[in-house]
Design a protein around this motif. Sequence first.
Motif, PDB file in Angstrom:
ATOM      1  N   ASP A 132       0.821  -1.212   0.000  1.00  0.00           N
ATOM      2  CA  ASP A 132       0.000   0.000   0.000  1.00  0.00           C
ATOM      3  C   ASP A 132       0.853   1.259   0.000  1.00  0.00           C
ATOM      4  O   ASP A 132       0.367   2.343  -0.341  1.00  0.00           O
ATOM      5  N   PHE A 133       2.136   1.134   0.375  1.00  0.00           N
ATOM      6  CA  PHE A 133       3.063   2.256   0.252  1.00  0.00           C
ATOM      7  C   PHE A 133       3.605   2.344  -1.172  1.00  0.00           C
ATOM      8  O   PHE A 133       3.676   3.415  -1.772  1.00  0.00           O
ATOM      9  N   PHE A 134       3.935   1.199  -1.739  1.00  0.00           N
ATOM     10  CA  PHE A 134       4.555   1.205  -3.067  1.00  0.00           C
ATOM     11  C   PHE A 134       3.607   1.711  -4.148  1.00  0.00           C
ATOM     12  O   PHE A 134       4.042   2.318  -5.123  1.00  0.00           O
ATOM     13  N   VAL A 135       2.323   1.466  -4.017  1.00  0.00           N
ATOM     14  CA  VAL A 135       1.385   1.899  -5.050  1.00  0.00           C
ATOM     15  C   VAL A 135       1.278   3.412  -5.123  1.00  0.00           C
ATOM     16  O   VAL A 135       0.647   3.946  -6.044  1.00  0.00           O
ATOM     17  N   GLN A 136       1.913   4.105  -4.193  1.00  0.00           N
ATOM     18  CA  GLN A 136       1.936   5.562  -4.261  1.00  0.00           C
ATOM     19  C   GLN A 136       3.015   6.069  -5.235  1.00  0.00           C
ATOM     20  O   GLN A 136       3.166   7.272  -5.425  1.00  0.00           O
ATOM     21  N   PHE A 137       3.758   5.134  -5.861  1.00  0.00           N
ATOM     22  CA  PHE A 137       4.843   5.482  -6.777  1.00  0.00           C
ATOM     23  C   PHE A 137       4.494   5.094  -8.205  1.00  0.00           C
ATOM     24  O   PHE A 137       3.713   4.179  -8.445  1.00  0.00           O
ATOM     25  N   ASN A 138       5.081   5.792  -9.149  1.00  0.00           N
ATOM     26  CA  ASN A 138       5.335   5.266 -10.480  1.00  0.00           C
ATOM     27  C   ASN A 138       6.718   5.750 -10.877  1.00  0.00           C
ATOM     28  O   ASN A 138       7.341   6.541 -10.142  1.00  0.00           O
ATOM     29  N   TYR A 139       7.213   5.297 -11.997  1.00  0.00           N
ATOM     30  CA  TYR A 139       8.631   5.544 -12.293  1.00  0.00           C
ATOM     31  C   TYR A 139       8.951   7.034 -12.438  1.00  0.00           C
ATOM     32  O   TYR A 139       9.922   7.541 -11.883  1.00  0.00           O
ATOM     33  N   ASP A 140       8.135   7.768 -13.191  1.00  0.00           N
ATOM     34  CA  ASP A 140       8.440   9.172 -13.481  1.00  0.00           C
ATOM     35  C   ASP A 140       7.799  10.159 -12.512  1.00  0.00           C
ATOM     36  O   ASP A 140       8.057  11.357 -12.597  1.00  0.00           O
ATOM     37  N   GLY A 141       6.931   9.688 -11.626  1.00  0.00           N
ATOM     38  CA  GLY A 141       6.301  10.603 -10.697  1.00  0.00           C
ATOM     39  C   GLY A 141       5.154  11.382 -11.297  1.00  0.00           C
ATOM     40  O   GLY A 141       4.800  12.459 -10.805  1.00  0.00           O
ATOM     41  N   ILE A 142       4.550  10.838 -12.352  1.00  0.00           N
ATOM     42  CA  ILE A 142       3.416  11.522 -12.976  1.00  0.00           C
ATOM     43  C   ILE A 142       2.122  11.105 -12.290  1.00  0.00           C
ATOM     44  O   ILE A 142       2.105  10.190 -11.468  1.00  0.00           O
ATOM     45  N   HIS A 143       1.029  11.812 -12.637  1.00  0.00           N
ATOM     46  CA  HIS A 143      -0.297  11.528 -12.078  1.00  0.00           C
ATOM     47  C   HIS A 143      -0.288  11.605 -10.544  1.00  0.00           C
ATOM     48  O   HIS A 143      -0.872  10.771  -9.854  1.00  0.00           O
ATOM     49  N   ASN A 144       0.412  12.613 -10.015  1.00  0.00           N
ATOM     50  CA  ASN A 144       0.430  12.884  -8.571  1.00  0.00           C
ATOM     51  C   ASN A 144       0.979  11.731  -7.738  1.00  0.00           C
ATOM     52  O   ASN A 144       0.527  11.486  -6.613  1.00  0.00           O
ATOM     53  N   LYS A 145       1.949  11.030  -8.289  1.00  0.00           N
ATOM     54  CA  LYS A 145       2.601   9.953  -7.534  1.00  0.00           C
ATOM     55  C   LYS A 145       4.078  10.299  -7.309  1.00  0.00           C
ATOM     56  O   LYS A 145       4.632  11.192  -7.944  1.00  0.00           O
ATOM     57  N   TYR A 146       4.711   9.563  -6.380  1.00  0.00           N
ATOM     58  CA  TYR A 146       6.125   9.781  -6.110  1.00  0.00           C
ATOM     59  C   TYR A 146       6.967   9.201  -7.256  1.00  0.00           C
ATOM     60  O   TYR A 146       6.633   8.143  -7.801  1.00  0.00           O
ATOM     61  N   PRO A 147       8.076   9.842  -7.626  1.00  0.00           N
ATOM     62  CA  PRO A 147       8.946   9.308  -8.698  1.00  0.00           C
ATOM     63  C   PRO A 147       9.914   8.262  -8.162  1.00  0.00           C
ATOM     64  O   PRO A 147      10.810   8.573  -7.379  1.00  0.00           O
ATOM     65  N   PHE A 148       9.753   7.026  -8.572  1.00  0.00           N
ATOM     66  CA  PHE A 148      10.650   5.978  -8.083  1.00  0.00           C
ATOM     67  C   PHE A 148      12.047   6.094  -8.688  1.00  0.00           C
ATOM     68  O   PHE A 148      13.009   5.603  -8.124  1.00  0.00           O
ATOM     69  N   LYS A 149      12.163   6.743  -9.859  1.00  0.00           N
ATOM     70  CA  LYS A 149      13.473   6.890 -10.490  1.00  0.00           C
ATOM     71  C   LYS A 149      14.413   7.731  -9.636  1.00  0.00           C
ATOM     72  O   LYS A 149      15.631   7.676  -9.823  1.00  0.00           O
TER      73      LYS A 149
END
Length: 433
Positions: A132-149
């Motif tokens: 449930d923490f990881f789903v707050q990320f995507n690679y580039d940080g788009i769509h109001n998510k954290y950037p995992f890159k």
Amino acid sequence: MKRVSESTSNHVTICKFRREKSPPGRITVDEQIVRLNEQMDMVLENQKQIIETLRKLTNSGSKADESRESLIEEEELQKFPLTEIEQLDIVEEALNDPDNRYFQTMKDIIKPENKPRPGGLRKHFHLLMKADFFVQFNYDGIHNKYPFKKYKNFNNAIYPFDEAVSIFLVAWRRVSSDKSAKMRAHNGRVWGTLHDGKFKVQSVTEADLEEALDVLDGSFFINESVCIACGINLPHNAQARQELRELCNITAKDGVSLLVKEVATERIVAVSFNKIQYPPAPGEDHFFLKFRNEVAQSPQARRLMDFMIEVDERIDVCAMYNMDCFCELMFLATLPSHERMGLGRTLASYTIELTKELAEGKGLEDIDEQLRSKRPEAVTALWSGSFSQKVGRASNFKVLNSVSYEDFEFEGKRFSERISPLHKTCEHVIYKF
């Protein structure tokens, strides 16, 4: 600093000059050199003492620092699995030092006693980060998510333990699998046989998936035209191939992908990874763009995805045929040992048959539950070489658009410079019911 004379056992010896007695009140050059060398010896001796003193002080300080750091790390190391961004920031900063204890802790989590856990990262990433923490990320940080890159050290710390995949890739698979319907685990529906029963065509199931993906490694990734143009076929671009395997892994969960098995050996020799496509919800990206932005990291895989997206978007098939759903025959592959046996054409034909059933509301129990309300009205494909284009003509696909490989570039070279001259164009095709 270069010495004027040679020194042996801290005694100065003048090698290149002959001593001369100086006149009263004057110092000869030889005597000046001797004095300079004596002074230099004193300076060097003082330096040795200073360095030794500093070394003792530094070691004493280091031990104290290490002790303090050890106490801090003991507290921080208890935070796995990570549950908040502040914890991940702490780990990322600490991993700037390759000897930091986080590295060993992460290794122990992934490979306890230096033995990989069954299923590897894909089944145990939740031990590093809560889902449930990881789903707050995507690679580039788009769509109001954290950037995992952003977390390069965290990613890189994983590679020595599981070099075939990136951490984001594996975790994305696990989380998406937990939150979507899984493929049915039965033996797979058999669609037909060919060559007097030597081969059978059946649906891809969870049990067959890894071997079906291996067919891509043994054929598609090394021989397909756009894979060659984007360098995906090159041995050192393993990450790109793994990312495209992940694309097919996710695609297979739709439940509409097919394979060919050799009956005598149960070996999978050909595959067709098919995807149900439909317009995304407002504000959402379509499937290929979402995967490209959130999962694909390598420039090779991203370039291939960009090519697919661009060619698809040149013709709006939904608007052209007034439909809102179709099945895309995404990747078609046959092992080199089984080429020229009609397996690709057979898979294309059964993809059409499967899609027709779904259009009529049949066979819905075999597909992803979330797709059972969809009624695809056509099959589309991008035929990227002369061989697949022959399959398309034999299966009565209609060519919507043909693009020249002269029009596309990667890393300073046109696609046409890398691809065999046998394959000059890519065709966007459709089979409409």
